[in-house]
Design a protein around this motif. Structure first.
Motif, PDB file in Angstrom:
ATOM      1  N   PHE A  34     -32.766 104.329  57.998  1.00  0.00           N
ATOM      2  CA  PHE A  34     -33.430 103.956  59.255  1.00  0.00           C
ATOM      3  C   PHE A  34     -32.624 102.895  59.990  1.00  0.00           C
ATOM      4  N   ALA A  35     -32.166 101.876  59.235  1.00  0.00           N
ATOM      5  CA  ALA A  35     -31.420 100.783  59.864  1.00  0.00           C
ATOM      6  C   ALA A  35     -30.111 101.287  60.470  1.00  0.00           C
ATOM      7  N   PHE A  36     -29.409 102.159  59.778  1.00  0.00           N
ATOM      8  CA  PHE A  36     -28.160 102.712  60.305  1.00  0.00           C
ATOM      9  C   PHE A  36     -28.419 103.623  61.508  1.00  0.00           C
ATOM     10  N   GLU A  37     -29.399 104.505  61.372  1.00  0.00           N
ATOM     11  CA  GLU A  37     -29.594 105.545  62.384  1.00  0.00           C
ATOM     12  C   GLU A  37     -30.222 105.028  63.674  1.00  0.00           C
ATOM     13  N   TYR A  38     -30.813 103.831  63.631  1.00  0.00           N
ATOM     14  CA  TYR A  38     -31.322 103.239  64.865  1.00  0.00           C
ATOM     15  C   TYR A  38     -30.540 102.000  65.280  1.00  0.00           C
ATOM     16  N   GLY A  39     -29.673 101.505  64.396  1.00  0.00           N
ATOM     17  CA  GLY A  39     -28.872 100.337  64.737  1.00  0.00           C
ATOM     18  C   GLY A  39     -27.506 100.685  65.290  1.00  0.00           C
ATOM     19  N   LEU A  40     -26.904 101.764  64.797  1.00  0.00           N
ATOM     20  CA  LEU A  40     -25.569 102.134  65.251  1.00  0.00           C
ATOM     21  C   LEU A  40     -25.553 102.880  66.585  1.00  0.00           C
ATOM     22  N   PRO A  41     -26.460 103.833  66.842  1.00  0.00           N
ATOM     23  CA  PRO A  41     -26.342 104.621  68.091  1.00  0.00           C
ATOM     24  C   PRO A  41     -26.757 103.823  69.324  1.00  0.00           C
ATOM     25  N   PRO A  42     -26.103 104.055  70.460  1.00  0.00           N
ATOM     26  CA  PRO A  42     -26.641 103.564  71.729  1.00  0.00           C
ATOM     27  C   PRO A  42     -27.878 104.371  72.089  1.00  0.00           C
ATOM     28  N   ALA A  43     -28.816 103.768  72.786  1.00  0.00           N
ATOM     29  CA  ALA A  43     -30.097 104.426  73.059  1.00  0.00           C
ATOM     30  C   ALA A  43     -29.926 105.734  73.816  1.00  0.00           C
ATOM     31  N   TYR A  44     -28.952 105.807  74.725  1.00  0.00           N
ATOM     32  CA  TYR A  44     -28.811 107.010  75.547  1.00  0.00           C
ATOM     33  C   TYR A  44     -28.328 108.209  74.753  1.00  0.00           C
ATOM     34  N   ALA A  45     -27.796 107.981  73.541  1.00  0.00           N
ATOM     35  CA  ALA A  45     -27.285 109.082  72.713  1.00  0.00           C
ATOM     36  C   ALA A  45     -28.002 109.157  71.367  1.00  0.00           C
ATOM     37  N   GLN A  46     -29.213 108.613  71.274  1.00  0.00           N
ATOM     38  CA  GLN A  46     -29.921 108.590  70.002  1.00  0.00           C
ATOM     39  C   GLN A  46     -30.122 109.991  69.438  1.00  0.00           C
ATOM     40  N   GLY A  47     -30.495 110.945  70.278  1.00  0.00           N
ATOM     41  CA  GLY A  47     -30.721 112.302  69.803  1.00  0.00           C
ATOM     42  C   GLY A  47     -29.466 112.926  69.233  1.00  0.00           C
ATOM     43  N   GLN A  48     -28.337 112.724  69.897  1.00  0.00           N
ATOM     44  CA  GLN A  48     -27.072 113.289  69.426  1.00  0.00           C
ATOM     45  C   GLN A  48     -26.696 112.703  68.062  1.00  0.00           C
ATOM     46  N   TYR A  49     -26.812 111.389  67.922  1.00  0.00           N
ATOM     47  CA  TYR A  49     -26.523 110.746  66.638  1.00  0.00           C
ATOM     48  C   TYR A  49     -27.478 111.252  65.553  1.00  0.00           C
ATOM     49  N   GLN A  50     -28.763 111.344  65.915  1.00  0.00           N
ATOM     50  CA  GLN A  50     -29.763 111.796  64.962  1.00  0.00           C
ATOM     51  C   GLN A  50     -29.474 113.234  64.523  1.00  0.00           C
ATOM     52  N   GLY A  51     -29.045 114.053  65.464  1.00  0.00           N
ATOM     53  CA  GLY A  51     -28.712 115.428  65.131  1.00  0.00           C
ATOM     54  C   GLY A  51     -27.540 115.525  64.172  1.00  0.00           C
ATOM     55  N   PHE A  52     -26.540 114.656  64.373  1.00  0.00           N
ATOM     56  CA  PHE A  52     -25.374 114.678  63.491  1.00  0.00           C
ATOM     57  C   PHE A  52     -25.762 114.268  62.072  1.00  0.00           C
ATOM     58  N   SER A  53     -26.544 113.203  61.933  1.00  0.00           N
ATOM     59  CA  SER A  53     -26.947 112.772  60.590  1.00  0.00           C
ATOM     60  C   SER A  53     -27.862 113.811  59.944  1.00  0.00           C
ATOM     61  N   SER A  54     -28.718 114.476  60.752  1.00  0.00           N
ATOM     62  CA  SER A  54     -29.579 115.530  60.207  1.00  0.00           C
ATOM     63  C   SER A  54     -28.758 116.699  59.682  1.00  0.00           C
ATOM     64  N   SER A  55     -27.671 117.041  60.396  1.00  0.00           N
ATOM     65  CA  SER A  55     -26.805 118.129  59.943  1.00  0.00           C
ATOM     66  C   SER A  55     -26.146 117.784  58.615  1.00  0.00           C
ATOM     67  N   ALA A  56     -25.692 116.540  58.479  1.00  0.00           N
ATOM     68  CA  ALA A  56     -25.048 116.131  57.228  1.00  0.00           C
ATOM     69  C   ALA A  56     -26.038 116.190  56.072  1.00  0.00           C
ATOM     70  N   SER A  57     -27.254 115.717  56.293  1.00  0.00           N
ATOM     71  CA  SER A  57     -28.266 115.755  55.233  1.00  0.00           C
ATOM     72  C   SER A  57     -28.637 117.191  54.887  1.00  0.00           C
ATOM     73  N   ALA A  58     -28.769 118.040  55.903  1.00  0.00           N
ATOM     74  CA  ALA A  58     -29.131 119.439  55.652  1.00  0.00           C
ATOM     75  C   ALA A  58     -28.048 120.142  54.849  1.00  0.00           C
ATOM     76  N   ALA A  59     -26.796 119.857  55.148  1.00  0.00           N
ATOM     77  CA  ALA A  59     -25.707 120.473  54.390  1.00  0.00           C
ATOM     78  C   ALA A  59     -25.741 120.029  52.932  1.00  0.00           C
ATOM     79  N   ALA A  60     -26.015 118.742  52.709  1.00  0.00           N
ATOM     80  CA  ALA A  60     -26.094 118.250  51.332  1.00  0.00           C
ATOM     81  C   ALA A  60     -27.246 118.907  50.581  1.00  0.00           C
ATOM     82  N   LYS A  61     -28.377 119.059  51.256  1.00  0.00           N
ATOM     83  CA  LYS A  61     -29.528 119.678  50.598  1.00  0.00           C
ATOM     84  C   LYS A  61     -29.283 121.158  50.330  1.00  0.00           C
ATOM     85  N   ALA A  62     -28.443 121.791  51.151  1.00  0.00           N
ATOM     86  CA  ALA A  62     -28.144 123.205  50.928  1.00  0.00           C
ATOM     87  C   ALA A  62     -27.373 123.415  49.630  1.00  0.00           C
ATOM     88  N   VAL A  63     -26.503 122.461  49.291  1.00  0.00           N
ATOM     89  CA  VAL A  63     -25.726 122.610  48.055  1.00  0.00           C
ATOM     90  C   VAL A  63     -26.412 121.939  46.874  1.00  0.00           C
TER      91      VAL A  63
END
Length: 438
Positions: A342-371
């Motif tokens: 939570f701290a990384f995903e809301y502290g690192l992104p600028p507010a105007y690109a929060q969705g894009q950052y969130q989407g990237f981290s979601s993709s990484a987590s989904a790939a890990a869960k797939a394997v």
């Protein structure tokens, strides 16, 4: 009831957001236990075909998270989130019409793409709703999410016990009703408009010296510190699957612990998350705190894996005692891990690109869960104690990188992103008629 009430914000748009999430996750708790059972027992599809449809649809949806998050940044997060909930509402009803592999694949693909759009848009909307309290509200959201899934699972258990096709179909429709209810609640939130991308100075060869150009559109992929976090955090996401995959198989197939101890493990995990997520997560607010939390998570996960590895060949009472110790440690690691994310995903992104950052981290987590199934069952469990210890060591090494990534992230943040939490929009509890189409 007083404690449960304390998990929700006092009032206003924060409470509305958390309540919407709570209702939606009750539906998720209903659908998760019955989905495979419905398609194999009621529809009569072979288990191999059901598993293939779930796997293929999940893999197809992984790349959709980043463009879905970017869309939420461009058109407003509430619009994308409501569209995702509407699609999820269709999924439950569509279950009633599945007759073969291809219709199942179509429905599950719709589910996968809906979730791929839901998570990044929900994260972006939360940042607009929460402002400076975003990380705290996110911890509250996760606590009520676990509570909602537990409640939904109890409801699903009633339908499973009845076991008739009608019971399963009612549960599927109830899932849809929960998603539509969550959607309707979102219309009580402001229809936040997209935030403008800031300008940046770029070299110019002409007489004017420099020109002002918009910030890059794919900023998340250019943010090396966030990419490093997403890879580490995504890899650590396999800890979520330890409870779902490894623990039940380990207890039943490799220890003398009673089979009902699987239920004990699940109940203990859920109870501790509900009790401790807000209390521990509220202390983890900054990027630096997030790095420390990942390190603590790695240590706790290693100790939890070590405790569970010792269950083999012990008498039932000793195995049950070690299971309780291991689950407490694993759950503490889980809480610190998610609080750190939570701290990384809301502290690192600028507010105007929060969705894009969130989407990237979601993709990484989904790939890990797939394997994760292949990793946890094929490598870890097949090697017994050594497999558990190797998994714990891997999670420890990943967690130990947290402070270094946090320091990198802090050093590379533009000054404007550290003072930005968009509180002006959250000061008005209700949307204006121009902003809200309802």
């Amino acid at each position: 009831m007083a404690f449960v009430k304390s998990l929700f914000p006092e009032s206003g748009i924060e409470r509305t957001y958390v309540t919407s999430t709570f209702i939606g996750t009750i539906g998720a708790g209903i659908l998760l236990p019955i989905s495979i059972l419905y398609f194999t027992r009621i529809v009569g599809l072979p288990a191999a075909e059901v598993g293939l449809a779930f796997t293929v649809s999940g893999l197809l949806a992984i790349p959709a998270s980043i463009p879905a998050g970017a869309l939420a940044d461009r058109v407003g997060p509430r619009r994308v989130m409501t569209a995702a909930l509407a699609a999820l509402g269709v999924v439950g009803v569509a279950y009633l019409f599945v007759q073969n592999f291809w219709t199942l694949l179509a429905v599950q693909t719709l589910m996968g793409f809906s979730l791929a759009a839901y998570f990044p848009s929900a994260g972006a909307l939360l940042r607009r709703v929460g402002g400076e309290r975003t990380v705290t509200i996110r911890s509250q959201t996760r606590a009520v999410t676990n509570l909602g899934v537990a409640l939904g699972s109890l409801i699903a258990g009633i339908g499973i016990e009845i076991g008739t096709p009608t019971a399963y179909r009612i549960l599927a429709v109830t899932f849809s009703a929960a998603q539509v209810t969550a959607l309707l609640l979102l219309f009580r939130l402001p229809n936040y408009q997209p935030l403008p991308r800031p300008s940046q100075d770029a070299p110019h060869t002409g007489e004017t010296g420099t020109v002002t150009t918009p910030a890059p559109k794919r900023i998340a992929l250019r943010d090396k510190a966030f990419v490093a976090y997403a890879l580490v955090g995504g890899a650590m996401a396999v800890q979520n699957m330890i409870m779902e995959i490894m623990v039940p198989v380990w207890i039943v197939g490799h220890t003398h612990a009673p089979a009902w101890s699987v239920t004990v493990a699940f109940v203990l995990n859920t109870a501790l998350v509900v009790l401790l997520q807000v209390r521990l997560g509220d202390k983890i607010q900054t990027i630096t705190d997030g790095g420390t939390a990942l390190r603590r998570a790695g240590i706790a996960l290693l100790l939890g894996c070590a405790a569970l590895s010792l269950m083999a060949d012990l008498p039932a009472w000793a195995a049950l005692l070690l299971l309780i110790v291991g689950m407490v440690l694993l759950t503490l690691g889980e809480i610190w891990y998610v609080s750190g994310t939570f701290a990384f995903e809301y502290g690192l992104p600028p507010a105007y690109a929060q969705g894009q950052y969130q989407g990237f981290s979601s993709s990484a987590s989904a790939a890990a869960k797939a394997v994760a199934p292949a990793l946890l069952l094929g490598l870890a469990l097949s090697h017994g104690r050594i497999g558990w210890l190797a998994l714990g060591a891997l999670l420890l090494l990943l967690g130990l990188t947290g402070p270094a990534i946090a320091g990198w992230g802090v050093r590379t943040r533009p000054a404007t992103t550290t003072t930005e939490p968009v509180t002006a929009e959250t000061s008005t509890p209700t949307p204006s008629p121009a902003d809200d189409p309802v």
